[in-house]
Design an enzyme around this catalytic site. Structure first.
Site, mmCIF file in Angstrom:
data_model
loop_
_atom_site.group_PDB
_atom_site.id
_atom_site.type_symbol
_atom_site.label_atom_id
_atom_site.label_comp_id
_atom_site.label_asym_id
_atom_site.label_seq_id
_atom_site.Cartn_x
_atom_site.Cartn_y
_atom_site.Cartn_z
ATOM 1 N N MET A 134 45.254 -0.067 60.472
ATOM 2 C CA MET A 134 45.351 -1.001 61.598
ATOM 3 C C MET A 134 44.185 -0.869 62.552
ATOM 4 O O MET A 134 43.738 -1.854 63.148
ATOM 5 C CB MET A 134 46.668 -0.781 62.336
ATOM 6 C CG MET A 134 47.879 -1.248 61.546
ATOM 7 S SD MET A 134 49.446 -0.893 62.363
ATOM 8 C CE MET A 134 49.312 -1.947 63.809
ATOM 9 N N GLU A 135 43.667 0.327 62.715
ATOM 10 C CA GLU A 135 42.571 0.526 63.655
ATOM 11 C C GLU A 135 41.230 0.033 63.128
ATOM 12 O O GLU A 135 40.486 -0.640 63.845
ATOM 13 C CB GLU A 135 42.466 2.009 64.024
ATOM 14 C CG GLU A 135 43.610 2.535 64.871
ATOM 15 C CD GLU A 135 43.591 2.004 66.294
ATOM 16 O OE1 GLU A 135 42.572 1.425 66.715
ATOM 17 O OE2 GLU A 135 44.599 2.166 66.995
#
Length: 274
Positions: A134-135
């Site tokens: 996600m990052e």
């Protein structure tokens, strides 16, 4: 960076802890709302940084830093996370199934490493891989803004100088330690590495997992171990659940304050580890 407006600034408590460690008068440098006073601020801040323990290489990186207009533009245009969970997942991940399938392949390629992290810190692979994906899309998009310049810019900026000042000091100390250089690039607010640590958190929770003698958040092993160490340090309970209503879900708030972000991590992790 993928959808940087979703990224919230992590762990204000850590920032306040670091802030109290600065010498008295450490906020004396005069903040500003545009780049006109940045060089004068740097000159004043150099004295404060030295008193806080920053040494030669860090001070050189401070002197060479430039006002980051890209950082200020991103900071002024933050809108926060206002999406419903399904929309957030669709925009950020594509789909839970597809995202989890990619993460499971990465887990399978390095199963012993992730098992060792869970033994050491109690954090399951699914959580770490969900955060990694996600990052930065599993390390594909770690940012292209100079970390030192960006974190110094928001430390100088009057809007949140108190929050970012300890992270700026930490970034300079990381330069001293060889963890980053004055040219290292990351996200718009100084987040760095595979899982986008702010410098203060990187300095406090960073782990040398590959044994090369330095903490390098751009090394995947160091970044994953550091992320596990951060979560454990924030209260992660080994063996306990992490879905909403379970003991470890609240710890995800330490990583990102947006509820939909926390929900997406938890749901993704369950599919990755399931």
């Amino acid at each position: 960076m993928p959808l940087p407006s979703f990224r919230t600034l992590r762990s204000a408590a850590t920032s306040l802890l670091l802030l109290t460690a600065l010498p008295s008068g450490a906020l004396a440098a005069t903040c500003g709302n545009d780049g006109s006073g940045f060089n004068a601020w740097k000159a004043a801040f150099a004295s404060e940084a030295k008193k806080a323990g920053v040494k030669k290489r860090g001070l050189e990186a401070l002197a060479a830093a430039t006002y980051s207009t890209a950082t200020i533009k991103a900071d002024r245009n933050q809108k926060g996370v206002r999406y419903a969970l399904n929309d957030f997942i669709r925009i950020r991940l594509g789909s839970l199934d597809g995202f989890a399938a990619t993460a499971r392949k990465r887990k399978a390629r390095n199963a012993n490493f992730y098992a060792s992290l869970e033994r050491s810190y109690g954090v399951p692979a699914g959580i770490l891989l969900a955060i990694h994906g996600m990052e930065t899309g599993f390390g594909r998009n770690m940012g292209n803004t100079p970390v030192v310049s960006s974190i110094l810019t928001v430390a100088y900026d009057c809007r949140r100088s108190a929050f970012f000042t300890p992270h700026a000091i930490a970034a300079l100390k990381m330069v001293d330690r060889g963890s980053i250089t004055g040219n290292t690039r990351g996200a718009k607010h100084g987040e760095l590495g595979h899982t986008q640590f702010l410098p203060g958190n990187a300095l406090q929770y960073g782990v040398d997992a590959n044994g090369d003698g330095r903490v390098d958040l751009y090394n995947e092993a160091d970044a994953m171990a550091s992320t596990a160490n951060f979560l454990r340090g924030k209260g992660w309970k080994p063996g306990k659940g992490y879905q909403q209503g379970q003991p470890n879900f609240r710890v995800l708030n330490e990583w990102n304050a947006a509820t939909v972000y926390q929900q997406a991590i938890a749901l993704s992790a369950a599919k990755i580890d399931g």
